[in-house]
Design a protein around this motif. Sequence first.
Motif, PDB file in Angstrom:
ATOM      1  N   TYR A 193       0.842  -1.194   0.000  1.00 22.68           N
ATOM      2  CA  TYR A 193       0.000   0.000   0.000  1.00 22.68           C
ATOM      3  C   TYR A 193       0.876   1.243   0.000  1.00 22.68           C
ATOM      4  O   TYR A 193       1.930   1.264   0.641  1.00 22.68           O
ATOM      5  CB  TYR A 193      -0.855   0.063   1.270  1.00 22.68           C
ATOM      6  CG  TYR A 193      -1.986  -0.916   1.335  1.00 22.68           C
ATOM      7  CD1 TYR A 193      -3.248  -0.592   0.844  1.00 22.68           C
ATOM      8  CD2 TYR A 193      -1.810  -2.162   1.926  1.00 22.68           C
ATOM      9  CE1 TYR A 193      -4.307  -1.486   0.938  1.00 22.68           C
ATOM     10  CE2 TYR A 193      -2.859  -3.061   2.024  1.00 22.68           C
ATOM     11  CZ  TYR A 193      -4.106  -2.723   1.520  1.00 22.68           C
ATOM     12  OH  TYR A 193      -5.142  -3.609   1.614  1.00 22.68           O
ATOM     13  N   SER A 201       0.944  -5.248   4.153  1.00 24.74           N
ATOM     14  CA  SER A 201      -0.101  -5.699   5.063  1.00 24.74           C
ATOM     15  C   SER A 201      -0.854  -6.844   4.416  1.00 24.74           C
ATOM     16  O   SER A 201      -0.985  -6.897   3.192  1.00 24.74           O
ATOM     17  CB  SER A 201      -1.062  -4.547   5.362  1.00 24.74           C
ATOM     18  OG  SER A 201      -2.153  -4.997   6.135  1.00 24.74           O
ATOM     19  N   GLU A 235      -3.960  -7.165   5.245  1.00 22.74           N
ATOM     20  CA  GLU A 235      -5.338  -6.692   5.387  1.00 22.74           C
ATOM     21  C   GLU A 235      -5.920  -6.282   4.032  1.00 22.74           C
ATOM     22  O   GLU A 235      -5.228  -5.670   3.226  1.00 22.74           O
ATOM     23  CB  GLU A 235      -5.388  -5.454   6.290  1.00 22.74           C
ATOM     24  CG  GLU A 235      -4.909  -5.696   7.695  1.00 22.74           C
ATOM     25  CD  GLU A 235      -4.570  -4.398   8.399  1.00 22.74           C
ATOM     26  OE1 GLU A 235      -5.311  -4.013   9.315  1.00 22.74           O
ATOM     27  OE2 GLU A 235      -3.567  -3.776   8.015  1.00 22.74           O
ATOM     28  N   LEU A 275      -7.690  -2.178   6.417  1.00 22.49           N
ATOM     29  CA  LEU A 275      -6.598  -1.237   6.620  1.00 22.49           C
ATOM     30  C   LEU A 275      -7.144   0.161   6.867  1.00 22.49           C
ATOM     31  O   LEU A 275      -6.670   0.872   7.760  1.00 22.49           O
ATOM     32  CB  LEU A 275      -5.629  -1.231   5.439  1.00 22.49           C
ATOM     33  CG  LEU A 275      -4.491  -0.224   5.571  1.00 22.49           C
ATOM     34  CD1 LEU A 275      -3.618  -0.517   6.790  1.00 22.49           C
ATOM     35  CD2 LEU A 275      -3.658  -0.185   4.302  1.00 22.49           C
ATOM     36  N   ARG A 322      -8.265   0.471  10.370  1.00 19.78           N
ATOM     37  CA  ARG A 322      -7.127   0.561  11.288  1.00 19.78           C
ATOM     38  C   ARG A 322      -6.485   1.947  11.231  1.00 19.78           C
ATOM     39  O   ARG A 322      -6.126   2.522  12.265  1.00 19.78           O
ATOM     40  CB  ARG A 322      -6.103  -0.529  10.961  1.00 19.78           C
ATOM     41  CG  ARG A 322      -5.024  -0.641  12.021  1.00 19.78           C
ATOM     42  CD  ARG A 322      -4.302  -1.966  11.930  1.00 19.78           C
ATOM     43  NE  ARG A 322      -3.568  -2.168  10.702  1.00 19.78           N
ATOM     44  CZ  ARG A 322      -2.307  -1.748  10.509  1.00 19.78           C
ATOM     45  NH1 ARG A 322      -1.660  -1.107  11.463  1.00 19.78           N
ATOM     46  NH2 ARG A 322      -1.703  -2.015   9.373  1.00 19.78           N
TER      47      ARG A 322
END
Length: 158
Positions: free
Chosen positions: A6, A63, A65, A70, A73
């Motif tokens: 990301y 990640s 996720e 994400l 979070r």
Amino acid sequence: MATTLYAIALGANRYGRHGRPSAAIVAALAAIGGVEAVSPIIASAPIGPSTRMFANAAALIRSDEPPPALLARLKAIERRMGRRPGIRWGARPIDLDIILWSGGPWRTRTLTIPHPAFRDRRFVLGPLARIAARWRDPISGLRVRHLLSQVDRRRPRT
């Protein structure tokens, strides 16, 4: 789920729990974890009603996720660091945005990747180009460095 890369934009322009805006960016990176690369922190003028200069940076994180997890979070980290709902583009102790991810485009009611405004924001593209200049925007097909040069070309010379 496989590990995903990301690109995250970080910004702050108000003193908060961690002190200066640049310290908030460092604290946010520690809270996010999985950091692969971080740009230098730059200063940029605010958009909208805020009068305080921003500290901005970009990071590449890994990640497992999916994007909505994400995002949740990141928003929880913002709240823990003192971010509260308020004036759009107002002063804030931290702002964390998903700009790109290695999975291509993503769109739901609450999340759009690539970030809808990143192509027009030098304060995002400049730091991102320092760590991911060759990353392609999945919508335009242009690399981050090319998007940055287009933003620079559109800026009036003074």
